[in-house]
Write an enzyme that holds these catalytic residues in place. Structure first.
Site, PDB file in Angstrom:
ATOM      1  N   HIS A 122      44.787  88.327   7.193  1.00  0.00           N
ATOM      2  CA  HIS A 122      44.836  88.153   8.651  1.00  0.00           C
ATOM      3  C   HIS A 122      45.403  86.759   8.921  1.00  0.00           C
ATOM      4  O   HIS A 122      45.243  85.834   8.106  1.00  0.00           O
ATOM      5  CB  HIS A 122      43.401  88.267   9.170  1.00  0.00           C
ATOM      6  N   ASP A 199      37.547  85.938   2.923  1.00  0.00           N
ATOM      7  CA  ASP A 199      37.466  86.261   4.348  1.00  0.00           C
ATOM      8  C   ASP A 199      36.684  87.572   4.462  1.00  0.00           C
ATOM      9  O   ASP A 199      37.202  88.644   4.151  1.00  0.00           O
ATOM     10  CB  ASP A 199      38.891  86.402   4.906  1.00  0.00           C
ATOM     11  N   GLN A 202      35.949  91.614   7.910  1.00  0.00           N
ATOM     12  CA  GLN A 202      35.899  93.079   8.006  1.00  0.00           C
ATOM     13  C   GLN A 202      34.857  93.644   7.051  1.00  0.00           C
ATOM     14  O   GLN A 202      34.073  94.515   7.439  1.00  0.00           O
ATOM     15  CB  GLN A 202      37.273  93.691   7.690  1.00  0.00           C
ATOM     16  N   LYS A 225      32.257  91.130  15.302  1.00  0.00           N
ATOM     17  CA  LYS A 225      32.562  92.386  14.596  1.00  0.00           C
ATOM     18  C   LYS A 225      31.289  92.976  13.988  1.00  0.00           C
ATOM     19  O   LYS A 225      31.281  94.110  13.535  1.00  0.00           O
ATOM     20  CB  LYS A 225      33.578  92.126  13.488  1.00  0.00           C
ATOM     21  N   CYS A 364      47.538  91.057  13.795  1.00  0.00           N
ATOM     22  CA  CYS A 364      47.422  89.679  13.264  1.00  0.00           C
ATOM     23  C   CYS A 364      47.666  89.664  11.756  1.00  0.00           C
ATOM     24  O   CYS A 364      46.975  88.954  11.007  1.00  0.00           O
ATOM     25  CB  CYS A 364      46.049  89.072  13.565  1.00  0.00           C
TER      26      CYS A 364
HETATM   27  N1  PLP Z   1      40.006  87.910   9.242  1.00  0.00           N
HETATM   28  C1  PLP Z   1      40.057  89.241   9.414  1.00  0.00           C
HETATM   29  C2  PLP Z   1      40.267  90.126   8.222  1.00  0.00           C
HETATM   30  C3  PLP Z   1      39.933  89.769  10.694  1.00  0.00           C
HETATM   31  O1  PLP Z   1      40.014  91.094  10.867  1.00  0.00           O
HETATM   32  C4  PLP Z   1      39.735  88.895  11.794  1.00  0.00           C
HETATM   33  C5  PLP Z   1      39.631  89.420  13.165  1.00  0.00           C
HETATM   34  O2  PLP Z   1      40.314  90.336  13.552  1.00  0.00           O
HETATM   35  C6  PLP Z   1      39.655  87.529  11.535  1.00  0.00           C
HETATM   36  C7  PLP Z   1      39.796  87.068  10.262  1.00  0.00           C
HETATM   37  C8  PLP Z   1      39.448  86.541  12.645  1.00  0.00           C
HETATM   38  O3  PLP Z   1      38.177  86.647  13.184  1.00  0.00           O
HETATM   39  P1  PLP Z   1      37.825  85.834  14.518  1.00  0.00           P
HETATM   40  O4  PLP Z   1      38.956  86.074  15.472  1.00  0.00           O
HETATM   41  O5  PLP Z   1      36.559  86.441  14.958  1.00  0.00           O
HETATM   42  O6  PLP Z   1      37.688  84.420  14.152  1.00  0.00           O
END
Ligand code: PLP
Length: 406
Positions: A122, A199, A202, A225, A364
């Site tokens: 992401h 990360d 998900q 999430k 993203c």
């Molecule tokens: N990493 C992954 C795999 C994600 O799906 C997301 C959110 O869509 C993020 C990071 C970023 O999370 P946040 O926008 O809550 O900081």
């Protein structure tokens, strides 16, 4: 016994209609809905218990502080960290990864040093490393996924060279649902003396996570999430890394003493929590995680596996539907395109008319989309409250899209 109807009844929004039909919420990958216990906790937090934390000696401040600090321990339990002192509370994964980039990586990286990333990260796990590339001449080494959208852990380990300072990988792709064998990556990286950031935005929603078993150095999660409020998140930082990390933001609460000429810092993890935090959201996140653990992370994973299998079974009958990176062992996240060139935005508009919420776009994750050679997809991402009947409604609506645009 997993009773999905009983779970659904706890989410007020799931009983509403969209465009005259019952909502089918399949945009959980972007953000999940909130159960009543979380809504009640937010309400109580503001209506009866609100005050700033860590600062006052009065009753409300004591209650807020206890509830806020209680979340730290809930996160510890949720991730099975060894100590609550390895948990930094923040606003979400984006802040968590930026904190590692600025506070841990930046001070220890020189021009030519490397960070290994997978192609399916992401942007939250890409752009902070681009900052280091732009500002410090750090080199990003990319590891591709195969044609099925799977990531070979050995390919990540093989990408580690003498100049590699960090490996940063997702535990689950937000586009393909690919589950990465982060334990194998951590084992290989540790043998080469290289820390690993995972990360978990998900993955932590869909499966039990044990940071000690994984052996990672950093594990980032994001509350919204996880059926909690937006504006709250956390990052696990292994104690050795925590000791190496510099404060990322300066302000109140993170200091020990400030004079005209000097500053000394609070102990970790407080050192990394500057300013007034997202108090009520963080409390709500703790309630959400407790609630999820009450439902049972193994049971949630089994229910979603069942939904995934059902969806794959139904998709097989649609020979005009492309499921990106479809192979076994993935989570219930599907990136879909329809042959004939229908745009993802048009598909999602038709689905919305049928009450179905999905996300359309590049999610993203532009480097992954480039790698896959697709412009945009429709992403249907399932959560713990989705049902088989909702899989069927998605398939019916996709069939309508095919009739309209195919
Ligand atoms: N990493 C992954 C795999 C994600 O799906 C997301 C959110 O869509 C993020 C990071 C970023 O999370 P946040 O926008 O809550 O900081």
């Amino acid at each position: 016994m997993y009773d999905v109807e009983e779970i659904r009844a706890q989410f007020p929004i799931l009983s509403r209609e969209i465009n005259g039909v019952p909502l089918v919420y399949l945009d959980n990958g972007a953000s999940a809905q909130k159960p009543q216990v979380v809504i009640d906790a937010i309400n109580r937090g503001y209506a009866q218990e609100y005050s700033n934390v860590h600062r006052g000696l009065h009753t409300l401040s004591t209650i807020s502080t206890e509830r806020y600090e209680g979340t730290r321990d809930v996160v510890r339990k949720f991730l099975n960290a060894a100590s609550a002192e390895e948990i930094i509370l923040n606003t979400g994964t984006t802040e968590g990864i930026n904190m590692v980039a600025y506070g841990w990586a930046m001070p220890r990286m020189e021009p030519g040093d490397e960070i290994v990333l997978s192609i399916m990260e992401h942007h939250a796990n890409i752009v902070p490393w681009h900052f280091l590339r732009e500002r410090q001449g750090v080199v990003i080494k990319w590891v591709d996924v195969d044609a099925n959208g799977d990531l070979d852990p050995q390919a990540v380990i093989d990408a580690i060279g003498p100049k590699t300072k960090l490996v940063a990988v997702t535990h689950m792709s937000n586009v393909l649902g690919t589950v990465v064998d982060v334990k194998a990556i951590c084992d290989g990286a540790r043998a080469r003396g290289v820390p690993v950031l995972v990360d978990g935005s998900q993955a932590a929603v869909h499966m039990p996570v044990d940071v000690q078993a994984i052996g990672c150095d950093f594990y980032a999660i994001t509350g919204h999430k996880l059926y909690g409020p937006s504006g709250a998140g956390a990052i696990y930082v292994r104690s050795e890394r925590m000791a190496e990390m510099r404060p990322f933001m300066g302000g109140g609460d993170m200091i020990d003493r400030v004079t005209r000429d000097t500053v000394t810092y609070n102990e970790p993890p407080m050192r990394f929590e500057a300013g007034t935090p997202s108090i009520v959201s963080t409390i709500g996140m703790g309630v959400a995680l407790d609630w999820m653990m009450g439902v049972g992370m193994d049971d949630i994973a089994a229910h979603e596996r069942h939904l995934r299998n059902r969806a794959i079974e139904r998709f097989k009958g649609l020979n005009w539907l492309n499921v990106q990176g479809n192979s076994a062992g993935k989570g219930a996240i599907f990136s879909l395109t329809i042959e004939g060139g229908a745009h993802a935005h048009d598909i999602s508009t038709v689905l919305d008319k049928k009450g179905i919420a999905v996300r359309a776009g590049t999610h993203c994750a532009m480097p992954l989309m480039d790698h896959l050679g697709v412009g945009a997809t429709c992403r249907a991402s399932f959560g713990l409250y989705n049902t088989e009947a909702e899989v069927d409604r998605l398939v019916d609506a996709l069939e309508l899209c095919h009739e309209l645009f195919g």
